[in-house]
Design a protein around this motif. Sequence first.
Motif, short mmCIF file in Angstrom:
data_model
loop_
_atom_site.label_atom_id
_atom_site.label_comp_id
_atom_site.label_asym_id
_atom_site.label_seq_id
_atom_site.Cartn_x
_atom_site.Cartn_y
_atom_site.Cartn_z
N HIS A 1 0.83 -1.21 0.00
CA HIS A 1 0.00 0.00 0.00
C HIS A 1 0.87 1.27 0.00
O HIS A 1 0.49 2.27 -0.60
N GLY A 2 2.02 1.24 0.64
CA GLY A 2 2.88 2.41 0.80
C GLY A 2 3.34 3.06 -0.49
O GLY A 2 3.27 4.28 -0.63
N PRO A 3 3.81 2.28 -1.46
CA PRO A 3 4.30 2.90 -2.70
C PRO A 3 3.23 3.69 -3.45
O PRO A 3 3.52 4.68 -4.09
N ARG A 4 2.00 3.24 -3.36
CA ARG A 4 0.92 3.93 -4.06
C ARG A 4 0.83 5.37 -3.56
O ARG A 4 0.76 6.31 -4.36
N GLY A 5 0.87 5.55 -2.26
CA GLY A 5 0.82 6.90 -1.71
C GLY A 5 2.08 7.69 -1.98
O GLY A 5 2.03 8.87 -2.31
N LEU A 6 3.24 7.04 -1.86
CA LEU A 6 4.51 7.73 -2.04
C LEU A 6 4.74 8.09 -3.51
O LEU A 6 4.91 9.25 -3.85
N ALA B 1 -4.56 9.36 -16.07
CA ALA B 1 -5.09 8.60 -14.92
C ALA B 1 -4.93 7.09 -15.12
O ALA B 1 -4.51 6.38 -14.20
N ASP B 2 -5.25 6.58 -16.31
CA ASP B 2 -5.16 5.14 -16.51
C ASP B 2 -3.71 4.65 -16.50
O ASP B 2 -3.41 3.60 -15.92
N ARG B 3 -2.80 5.41 -17.08
CA ARG B 3 -1.39 5.03 -17.06
C ARG B 3 -0.83 5.12 -15.64
O ARG B 3 -0.07 4.26 -15.21
N ARG B 4 -1.21 6.17 -14.91
CA ARG B 4 -0.75 6.33 -13.53
C ARG B 4 -1.20 5.15 -12.68
O ARG B 4 -0.42 4.58 -11.93
N GLU B 5 -2.48 4.77 -12.80
CA GLU B 5 -3.00 3.64 -12.01
C GLU B 5 -2.28 2.35 -12.36
O GLU B 5 -1.94 1.56 -11.47
N ALA B 6 -2.02 2.12 -13.63
CA ALA B 6 -1.31 0.91 -14.05
C ALA B 6 0.11 0.91 -13.49
O ALA B 6 0.60 -0.12 -13.01
N PHE B 7 0.78 2.05 -13.54
CA PHE B 7 2.14 2.14 -13.00
C PHE B 7 2.12 1.89 -11.49
O PHE B 7 2.92 1.10 -10.98
N LEU B 8 1.21 2.55 -10.77
CA LEU B 8 1.14 2.38 -9.31
C LEU B 8 0.76 0.96 -8.93
O LEU B 8 1.28 0.41 -7.95
N ASP B 9 -0.12 0.33 -9.71
CA ASP B 9 -0.44 -1.09 -9.47
C ASP B 9 0.82 -1.93 -9.63
O ASP B 9 1.06 -2.85 -8.85
N GLY B 10 1.62 -1.61 -10.64
CA GLY B 10 2.86 -2.35 -10.87
C GLY B 10 3.84 -2.20 -9.72
O GLY B 10 4.46 -3.17 -9.29
N VAL B 11 3.97 -0.98 -9.19
CA VAL B 11 4.88 -0.77 -8.06
C VAL B 11 4.39 -1.57 -6.85
O VAL B 11 5.19 -2.23 -6.17
N ALA B 12 3.10 -1.54 -6.59
CA ALA B 12 2.54 -2.31 -5.47
C ALA B 12 2.79 -3.80 -5.67
O ALA B 12 3.11 -4.52 -4.71
N GLU B 13 2.67 -4.28 -6.91
CA GLU B 13 2.91 -5.70 -7.19
C GLU B 13 4.37 -6.07 -6.97
O GLU B 13 4.67 -7.16 -6.49
N VAL B 14 5.29 -5.17 -7.32
CA VAL B 14 6.71 -5.43 -7.07
C VAL B 14 6.94 -5.64 -5.58
O VAL B 14 7.61 -6.60 -5.17
N VAL B 15 6.37 -4.77 -4.76
CA VAL B 15 6.55 -4.90 -3.31
C VAL B 15 5.89 -6.17 -2.80
O VAL B 15 6.48 -6.94 -2.03
N ALA B 16 4.66 -6.41 -3.23
CA ALA B 16 3.92 -7.59 -2.75
C ALA B 16 4.61 -8.90 -3.11
O ALA B 16 4.49 -9.89 -2.38
N SER B 17 5.36 -8.92 -4.21
CA SER B 17 6.01 -10.15 -4.66
C SER B 17 7.29 -10.47 -3.89
O SER B 17 7.85 -11.56 -4.06
N GLN B 18 7.74 -9.57 -3.04
CA GLN B 18 8.97 -9.80 -2.29
C GLN B 18 8.69 -10.63 -1.05
O GLN B 18 7.57 -10.64 -0.53
N PRO B 19 9.70 -11.32 -0.53
CA PRO B 19 9.49 -12.12 0.68
C PRO B 19 8.88 -11.27 1.81
O PRO B 19 9.35 -10.17 2.09
N GLY B 20 7.79 -11.77 2.37
CA GLY B 20 7.11 -11.05 3.44
C GLY B 20 6.23 -9.92 2.93
O GLY B 20 5.58 -9.24 3.72
N GLY B 21 6.21 -9.68 1.63
CA GLY B 21 5.37 -8.63 1.07
C GLY B 21 5.79 -7.23 1.45
O GLY B 21 5.00 -6.30 1.38
N THR B 22 7.05 -7.08 1.84
CA THR B 22 7.57 -5.75 2.19
C THR B 22 8.96 -5.60 1.59
O THR B 22 9.62 -6.59 1.25
N VAL B 23 9.39 -4.36 1.45
CA VAL B 23 10.74 -4.07 0.98
C VAL B 23 11.31 -2.94 1.83
O VAL B 23 10.57 -2.17 2.44
#
Length: 157
Positions: A88-93, A105-127
């Motif tokens: 959730h943090g990267p979306r706000g930051l 708006a659509d590109r921004r949301e896709a980019f922010l979704d991607g950043v959140a997915e990068v974080v979620a995919s890491q061990p423990g879901g945090t970076v």
Amino acid sequence: MRRLASLVRPGGGLAVWWTVFGDPDRSPPWRADLDALYQRWLPAQGRGPAGAPAPLRVAERTAELEAGDWFGPVQVETIRWEHQLTPHGPRGLWGTFPNVREMSADRREAFLDGVAEVVASQPGGTVVAHYVTALYTAPRRNDSSLLTGHTNRAADA
């Protein structure tokens, strides 16, 4: 620099700082996935092999601040710090970054979704995100010509 100097009272000082999101000296493994997102959505904004980010090129920034001899000597402090992010943090930051806010708006949301997915995919879901803040301070040189617009410097002759 002259205009800045005219706004700073005699005996005062100037402080400028920049925060670099991503410490170039400490690149975590998840950064490669983030760089791939930048390459896809913001190709002109990604990190590249160009060397140190502008705020960390101390000699260049110091020369800019000392230009015109209005401020100096410049003192530089480099502050390295880190912050743990959840998905959730990267979306706000990242959503506050000007280059991201300027996206449609659509590109921004896709980019922010991607950043959140990068974080979620890491061990423990945090970076752990590493940052560097470069703080430049300098006293204003006392020079009455700032107020009158006239100088007596040899360089102006």
